[in-house]
Design an enzyme around this catalytic site. Structure first.
Site, mmCIF file in Angstrom:
data_model
loop_
_atom_site.group_PDB
_atom_site.id
_atom_site.type_symbol
_atom_site.label_atom_id
_atom_site.label_comp_id
_atom_site.label_asym_id
_atom_site.label_seq_id
_atom_site.Cartn_x
_atom_site.Cartn_y
_atom_site.Cartn_z
ATOM 1 N N ILE A 145 0.865 -1.172 0.000
ATOM 2 C CA ILE A 145 0.000 0.000 0.000
ATOM 3 C C ILE A 145 0.909 1.231 0.000
ATOM 4 O O ILE A 145 2.076 1.148 0.359
ATOM 5 C CB ILE A 145 -0.973 0.020 1.204
ATOM 6 N N ASP A 146 0.373 2.355 -0.410
ATOM 7 C CA ASP A 146 1.172 3.567 -0.549
ATOM 8 C C ASP A 146 1.742 4.032 0.787
ATOM 9 O O ASP A 146 1.227 3.691 1.856
ATOM 10 C CB ASP A 146 0.321 4.699 -1.124
ATOM 11 N N LYS A 147 2.758 4.850 0.711
ATOM 12 C CA LYS A 147 3.395 5.412 1.894
ATOM 13 C C LYS A 147 2.380 6.065 2.814
ATOM 14 O O LYS A 147 2.388 5.840 4.028
ATOM 15 C CB LYS A 147 4.446 6.440 1.471
#
Length: 354
Positions: A165-167
């Protein structure tokens, strides 16, 4: 996060397709090939090694055991002998990167762990995997330290991330500890049989209480840091997002999202496409304040909420999958993180007063 470059290990005539999770590039490649005429009977594990320069027979055997090697539509064992005309489909891990992972003592919230896997509830702001200028301080660095500290032994060449998942997205991730678990879990993500729901705050008041967003998602033609939706199918890959409204805040809506497909930035790109960009999503201009009508001190209020929630409002709320060894269904829920909860409470109080 920019799309990863694909490993150049395929011969001419072999196609591959990345297995992507809901918000980021996946770690596994779908390899498809047809056995040529004149091929003598050969064990499939030996045959596949002719096309996978970085794969060992053990890894291929693990994929066979996990049901990830399919011939003519049926899963086969590693001793299956290929014959001309066989249609082979394989899901294998990408070869290890040369970069050495540095174990770092970074606090992480492990909500479940056994001999085969662990589930992490990731905080927003932590990059999942090293790369593109983030070689330290990532979730992978933290996991390497955890494994080292606990004396965890794995047969993996690197940390067994099944998805990402994104930062700035918070929430649940599953990590494998061995090749078999890695292959078995990866197959579930590839087939979209996992159970995952995301919570998102989006700008505006969505008309319907529930709905579906469809449209190919591919790299933006001008801004390569963004993904874009191509309804005509001219670019990108097919993507479907189902949503349900959980609460309305007049100028912001809390939605629950279920992904039928998994494309890079799928939720972010789809909602921007329909005019409801994620709240405070700077990359997609969600940090531009939606105009309030006749609300006193509205702009200052929103700016204060931005400070409380200084990232795009997206949370991987649930994660469900079948355990690779016990075959039992596993299900986890992550509560709303503090920054998103504070934003909700502030919206409720503000609208109640106005």
């Amino acid at each position: 996060m920019m799309e990863e470059e694909k490993d150049d290990i395929f011969e001419d005539g072999i196609s591959e397709d990345a297995a992507l999770d809901g918000e980021n590039n996946g770690l596994y490649e779908h390899l498809s090939l047809t056995v040529e005429k004149g091929q003598e009977p050969l064990r499939i594990d030996k045959y596949l090694m002719l096309f996978r320069q970085n794969a060992t027979r053990n890894k291929i055997s693990q994929s066979c055991r996990a049901g990830n090697v399919v011939v003519n539509g049926k899963a086969v064992k590693q001793n299956y002998r290929v014959k001309p005309g066989d249609e082979i489909s394989v899901l294998l891990a990408r070869p290890p990167r040369e970069n050495v992972i540095i174990p770092q003592d970074i606090p992480i919230n492990i909500v479940y762990e056994d001999d085969d896997l662990l589930v992490v509830d990731k905080e927003a702001g932590i990059v999942v995997h090293p790369g593109h200028g983030n070689w330290e301080g990532t979730l992978v660095n933290a996991l390497a330290f955890h494994f080292q500290k606990e004396g965890v032994k794995t047969d993996l060449d690197r940390i067994g991330l099944v998805h990402r998942i994104d930062k700035d997205t918070s929430g649940l991730l599953v990590v494998a500890k061995n090749e078999y678990a890695l292959s078995y879990l990866a197959k579930q993500f590839f087939d979209h049989t996992t159970r995952r729901l995301y919570w998102a705050f989006v700008w505006g008041n969505i008309d319907s209480d529930e709905g579906t967003i469809e449209g190919n998602i591919g790299r933006h033609q001008k801004n390569r840091m963004q993904m874009a939706v191509y309804e005509d199918g001219s670019h990108g890959k097919h993507a479907v997002t189902h949503y349900r409204v959980l609460e309305r805040f007049r100028y912001m809506t809390w939605v629950e999202c279920r992904l039928e497909t998994g494309r890079t930035h799928q939720i972010r790109a789809h909602f921007r496409h329909i005019g409801h960009t994620l709240f405070n999503d700077e990359r997609y201009e969600g940090n531009i304040i939606l105009r309030g009508i006749n609300l006193p001190r509205y702009r200052q209020f929103v700016q204060n909420v931005f400070e409380v929630l200084p990232r795009h409002a997206l949370h991987a709320h649930t994660l469900g999958f079948v355990h690779p060894v016990t075959r039992k269904e596993m299900y986890f829920e992550s509560p709303m993180p503090q920054d998103m909860q504070e934003a909700v409470e502030r919206w409720r109080k503000y609208l109640a007063a106005n």
